[in-house]
Motif scaffolding. Structure first.
Motif: not given
Length: 247
Positions: A56-82
């Motif tokens: 929330a306090r990072s610059r837009p580009r850094v925040a966007g990258l961190l947000r994408a990495v953090t929310t990846l499990p939302l779109v990643l099939p759970p089997m792939v996560g396992g």
């Protein structure tokens, strides 16, 4: 959205429900799910709140990258996560091989693996909720407190945390609910051992596939998990109702 639940209710053999949900296997699975879900939620809060603050306090580009990495499990099939967790923490994994050689620690197919898998899939829910609350509150009050000489910890404890508390509560409840319902990553990374890694979703899967019990037991266990989910959603709604009530 309610039709599948209605179909489940119509299929329930109510005469078998009490015995199914009070059986030793069902109770063990439910207690294991509650314990591991609570542990995963605590881990997500410890890791997720600082991460959400950084995003929330990072610059837009850094925040966007961190947000994408953090929310990846939302779109990643759970089997792939396992599978990913296995190749990271497995006996021959990137990190797991060193844990095995140095300390004899083997994480996969243990209760700890259940907690890790649940934390992996549930963390984005908490981060998204807390980050949204942080962005909506802005930084004005934090900046004023800092100019008055307050330390970062004091600002976080006295200003930031109270402001984002509703978002933190909502994110924590959703995180716990997601941890309870986790199946795919847990099945691959933790296995399906009764009393150790067989959570409620895995118990339902085992019963539905006829591992010595009828499918009526699977339906009864599913009904129990639906009831737990409804309770969680009601708990999530109570603070909102209280805020909406006129003073």
């Amino acid at each position: 959205m309610t039709l599948p639940i209605l179909g489940l209710l119509l299929r329930v053999d109510w005469a078998t429900v009490p015995a199914a949900i009070t059986s030793a296997d069902a109770v063990d699975a439910l207690l294991l799910s509650l314990r591991t879900g609570a542990a995963a939620t605590i881990i997500c809060v410890i890791v997720g709140v600082p991460l959400a603050l950084v995003i929330a306090r990072s610059r837009p580009r850094v925040a966007g990258l961190l947000r994408a990495v953090t929310t990846l499990p939302l779109v990643l099939p759970p089997m792939v996560g396992g599978i990913a967790l296995l190749y990271l923490l497995g006996r021959n994994g990137v990190v797991g091989q060193y844990l095995d050689v140095a300390w004899g620690v083997r994480i996969p197919f243990t209760t700890a693996a259940v907690v890790i898998a649940q934390s992996f899939v549930a963390l984005p829910f908490l981060v998204i909720a807390v980050e949204g609350a942080l962005r909506s509150t802005g930084t004005r009050f934090e900046s004023v407190a800092a100019t008055l000489g307050a330390s970062r910890w004091t600002v976080f404890r006295r200003i930031t945390l109270p402001l984002v508390w509703p978002g933190l509560v909502a994110g924590t409840v959703l995180c716990f609910a997601r941890a309870l319902g986790e199946f795919g990553a847990t099945a691959l990374f933790a296995g399906n051992a009764a009393g150790a890694t067989r959570t409620m979703p895995l118990a339902i899967y085992t019963a539905f596939n006829g591992a010595g019990v009828s499918q009526d037991s699977a339906i009864a266990l599913s009904l129990l998990l639906v009831a737990v989910a409804i309770v969680i959603l009601l708990v999530l709604r109570i603070p909102r109702v209280q805020r909406a009530e006129p003073k």
